[in-house]
Design a protein around this motif. Structure first.
Motif, PDB file in Angstrom:
ATOM      1  N   UNK A   1       0.807  -1.219   0.000  1.00  0.00           N
ATOM      2  CA  UNK A   1       0.000   0.000   0.000  1.00  0.00           C
ATOM      3  C   UNK A   1       0.838   1.265   0.000  1.00  0.00           C
ATOM      4  N   UNK A   2       2.048   1.182   0.575  1.00  0.00           N
ATOM      5  CA  UNK A   2       2.909   2.358   0.689  1.00  0.00           C
ATOM      6  C   UNK A   2       4.361   1.948   0.493  1.00  0.00           C
ATOM      7  N   UNK A   3       5.122   2.832  -0.135  1.00  0.00           N
ATOM      8  CA  UNK A   3       6.561   2.642  -0.311  1.00  0.00           C
ATOM      9  C   UNK A   3       7.262   3.872   0.249  1.00  0.00           C
ATOM     10  N   UNK A   4       8.181   3.631   1.183  1.00  0.00           N
ATOM     11  CA  UNK A   4       8.875   4.727   1.835  1.00  0.00           C
ATOM     12  C   UNK A   4      10.253   4.969   1.247  1.00  0.00           C
ATOM     13  N   UNK A   5      10.529   6.229   0.912  1.00  0.00           N
ATOM     14  CA  UNK A   5      11.841   6.674   0.440  1.00  0.00           C
ATOM     15  C   UNK A   5      12.448   7.549   1.530  1.00  0.00           C
ATOM     16  N   UNK A   6      13.691   7.264   1.899  1.00  0.00           N
ATOM     17  CA  UNK A   6      14.294   7.883   3.074  1.00  0.00           C
ATOM     18  C   UNK A   6      15.199   9.050   2.680  1.00  0.00           C
ATOM     19  N   UNK A   7      14.994  10.175   3.378  1.00  0.00           N
ATOM     20  CA  UNK A   7      15.809  11.366   3.156  1.00  0.00           C
ATOM     21  C   UNK A   7      16.498  11.825   4.441  1.00  0.00           C
ATOM     22  N   UNK A   8      16.355  11.076   5.516  1.00  0.00           N
ATOM     23  CA  UNK A   8      16.982  11.444   6.791  1.00  0.00           C
ATOM     24  C   UNK A   8      18.504  11.399   6.658  1.00  0.00           C
ATOM     25  N   UNK A   9      19.153  12.471   7.078  1.00  0.00           N
ATOM     26  CA  UNK A   9      20.596  12.606   6.872  1.00  0.00           C
ATOM     27  C   UNK A   9      21.385  11.459   7.487  1.00  0.00           C
ATOM     28  N   UNK A  10      20.970  10.965   8.627  1.00  0.00           N
ATOM     29  CA  UNK A  10      21.751   9.965   9.349  1.00  0.00           C
ATOM     30  C   UNK A  10      21.422   8.538   8.945  1.00  0.00           C
ATOM     31  N   UNK A  11      20.495   8.355   8.037  1.00  0.00           N
ATOM     32  CA  UNK A  11      20.095   6.997   7.670  1.00  0.00           C
ATOM     33  C   UNK A  11      21.012   6.414   6.603  1.00  0.00           C
ATOM     34  N   UNK A  12      21.410   5.138   6.740  1.00  0.00           N
ATOM     35  CA  UNK A  12      22.213   4.503   5.686  1.00  0.00           C
ATOM     36  C   UNK A  12      21.408   4.230   4.423  1.00  0.00           C
ATOM     37  N   UNK A  13      20.083   4.395   4.502  1.00  0.00           N
ATOM     38  CA  UNK A  13      19.208   4.180   3.340  1.00  0.00           C
ATOM     39  C   UNK A  13      18.832   5.505   2.665  1.00  0.00           C
ATOM     40  N   UNK A  14      19.501   6.550   3.032  1.00  0.00           N
ATOM     41  CA  UNK A  14      19.179   7.887   2.514  1.00  0.00           C
ATOM     42  C   UNK A  14      19.400   7.965   1.010  1.00  0.00           C
ATOM     43  N   UNK A  15      18.471   8.630   0.327  1.00  0.00           N
ATOM     44  CA  UNK A  15      18.538   8.829  -1.115  1.00  0.00           C
ATOM     45  C   UNK A  15      18.817  10.294  -1.423  1.00  0.00           C
ATOM     46  N   UNK A  16      19.527  10.545  -2.524  1.00  0.00           N
ATOM     47  CA  UNK A  16      19.613  11.920  -2.997  1.00  0.00           C
ATOM     48  C   UNK A  16      18.411  12.194  -3.904  1.00  0.00           C
ATOM     49  N   UNK A  17      18.241  13.438  -4.291  1.00  0.00           N
ATOM     50  CA  UNK A  17      17.050  13.819  -5.039  1.00  0.00           C
ATOM     51  C   UNK A  17      16.918  13.104  -6.369  1.00  0.00           C
ATOM     52  N   UNK A  18      18.024  12.960  -7.079  1.00  0.00           N
ATOM     53  CA  UNK A  18      17.971  12.320  -8.393  1.00  0.00           C
ATOM     54  C   UNK A  18      17.572  10.858  -8.281  1.00  0.00           C
ATOM     55  N   UNK A  19      18.190  10.166  -7.341  1.00  0.00           N
ATOM     56  CA  UNK A  19      17.885   8.749  -7.158  1.00  0.00           C
ATOM     57  C   UNK A  19      16.440   8.565  -6.708  1.00  0.00           C
ATOM     58  N   UNK A  20      16.002   9.392  -5.786  1.00  0.00           N
ATOM     59  CA  UNK A  20      14.636   9.286  -5.289  1.00  0.00           C
ATOM     60  C   UNK A  20      13.615   9.542  -6.391  1.00  0.00           C
ATOM     61  N   UNK A  21      13.886  10.530  -7.240  1.00  0.00           N
ATOM     62  CA  UNK A  21      12.959  10.840  -8.325  1.00  0.00           C
ATOM     63  C   UNK A  21      12.848   9.670  -9.298  1.00  0.00           C
ATOM     64  N   UNK A  22      13.975   8.998  -9.552  1.00  0.00           N
ATOM     65  CA  UNK A  22      13.960   7.848 -10.461  1.00  0.00           C
ATOM     66  C   UNK A  22      13.130   6.704  -9.881  1.00  0.00           C
ATOM     67  N   UNK A  23      13.260   6.462  -8.576  1.00  0.00           N
ATOM     68  CA  UNK A  23      12.454   5.413  -7.941  1.00  0.00           C
ATOM     69  C   UNK A  23      10.982   5.815  -7.884  1.00  0.00           C
ATOM     70  N   UNK A  24      10.746   7.087  -7.587  1.00  0.00           N
ATOM     71  CA  UNK A  24       9.357   7.572  -7.499  1.00  0.00           C
ATOM     72  C   UNK A  24       8.621   7.365  -8.815  1.00  0.00           C
ATOM     73  N   UNK A  25       9.320   7.513  -9.918  1.00  0.00           N
ATOM     74  CA  UNK A  25       8.692   7.377 -11.227  1.00  0.00           C
ATOM     75  C   UNK A  25       8.202   5.954 -11.491  1.00  0.00           C
ATOM     76  N   UNK A  26       8.676   4.980 -10.730  1.00  0.00           N
ATOM     77  CA  UNK A  26       8.287   3.587 -10.924  1.00  0.00           C
ATOM     78  C   UNK A  26       7.096   3.185 -10.045  1.00  0.00           C
ATOM     79  N   UNK A  27       6.653   4.095  -9.190  1.00  0.00           N
ATOM     80  CA  UNK A  27       5.570   3.786  -8.258  1.00  0.00           C
ATOM     81  C   UNK A  27       4.247   4.293  -8.824  1.00  0.00           C
TER      82      UNK A  27
END
Length: 220
Positions: free
Chosen positions: A27-53
Motif C-alpha cells: 500500500x505504501x513505499x517509503x523513500x528515506x531522506x533522513x541525513x543519518x540513515x544509511x538508506x538515505x537517497x539523494x534527489x535524483x535517485x529518489x525521483x527515479x524510484x518515485x517514477x516507478x511507483x
C-alpha cells in the motif's frame, strides 16, 4: 468486516526492489531522506524510484528534523503522497506543508507513562507510526517494543514498526490489531538491499493473518 491491514515497505533504494513491492501490491513505499540513515537517497535517485511507483500505491518521503526548505525541495522533485516525520517536529511544522503526514513516535527505551501522551500531540496526523528504536534515532534498527502499547494511541490510525519480519508479523498483527505495518530491515539481505524472498513472505504472512482475523476465506 475489517479493512485489510496496510503494508508499507520502507527504505527502498533499488529499482528491482520497488518493482517487486509494486507487484506484491503493498500500500505504501517509503523513500528515506533522513541525513543519518544509511538508506538515505539523494534527489535524483529518489525521483527515479518515485517514477516507478504507480498512483494507487502511496509514496512516502521520510525526513528527520529537516529544514523546511529541504522538505520543500523534496516535495518539488519527488512529489510524494505523504510525508513521514521521524524527529522532534512539532504539530504546527508537520501540518505546515499542506499535505497528509505520518508522525513516527519512538518507544524504545521510553517510559510508558511519559510516552502515553505523545500520540495526542499531533492531532492532524494521517497516521502515527509506533517504532521500537530509541528517541533521536532514525529508525530501521530492527528493534521491537511491546506491541500492545499501540492501545496508547486510542482510536488513531497506527502503523506498527520496529523489528517486524516474516516470522513475527502475524503475531504482531494478532496482538496489536494495527491499521498498518511497516517494515525495512526485516525484509533485507543487507542494509538498503531488500531480499525478494523475505518481501514475498512478509506480504503473504500479513495477508494470511489479516484474512483470518477478518473472517475472509484464506487458503491453507
Amino acid at each position: 468486516m475489517n479493512a485489510p491491514v496496510r503494508i508499507k515497505f520502507c527504505g527502498l533504494t533499488r529499482e528491482a526492489d520497488v518493482d517487486l513491492a509494486v507487484a506484491l501490491g503493498v500500500d505504501m513505499i517509503g523513500l528515506v531522506f533522513a541525513q543519518r540513515s544509511p538508506r538515505r537517497l539523494d534527489g535524483e535517485r529518489a525521483a527515479a524510484l518515485r517514477a516507478r511507483i504507480p498512483a494507487h500505491i502511496a509514496t512516502v518521503a521520510l525526513v528527520m528534523d529537516a529544514p523546511a526548505d529541504d522538505i520543500a525541495r523534496i516535495l518539488a522533485r519527488v512529489h510524494p503522497d505523504l510525508l513521514q516525520f521521524h524527529g522532534t517536529e512539532p504539530e504546527a511544522f508537520c501540518a505546515s506543508f499542506g499535505m497528509p503526514y505520518i508522525k513516527a513516535i519512538a518507544l524504545g527505551g521510553a517510559d510508558p507513562q511519559d510516552a502515553r501522551h505523545l500520540p495526542h500531540a499531533w492531532p492532524s496526523a494521517h497516521a502515527l507510526l509506533l517504532d521500537g528504536h530509541a528517541p533521536g534515532e532514525p529508525g530501521g534498527s530492527g528493534q521491537t517494543f511491546d506491541w500492545q502499547r499501540t492501545a496508547d494511541a486510542g482510536e488513531r490510525r497506527v502503523l506498527l514498526a520496529g523489528g517486524l519480519h516474516p516470522g513475527n508479523v502475524a503475531e504482531a498483527i494478532r496482538r496489536a490489531r494495527p491499521w498498518g505495518v511497516d517494515v525495512s530491515s526485516g525484509v533485507e539481505q543487507a542494509t538498503g538491499i531488500k531480499d525478494p524472498a523475505k518481501m514475498r513472505a512478509f506480504v503473504a504472512a500479513v495477508r494470511d493473518i489479516d484474512g483470518r482475523l477478518a473472517g475472509r476465506a484464506v487458503p491453507d
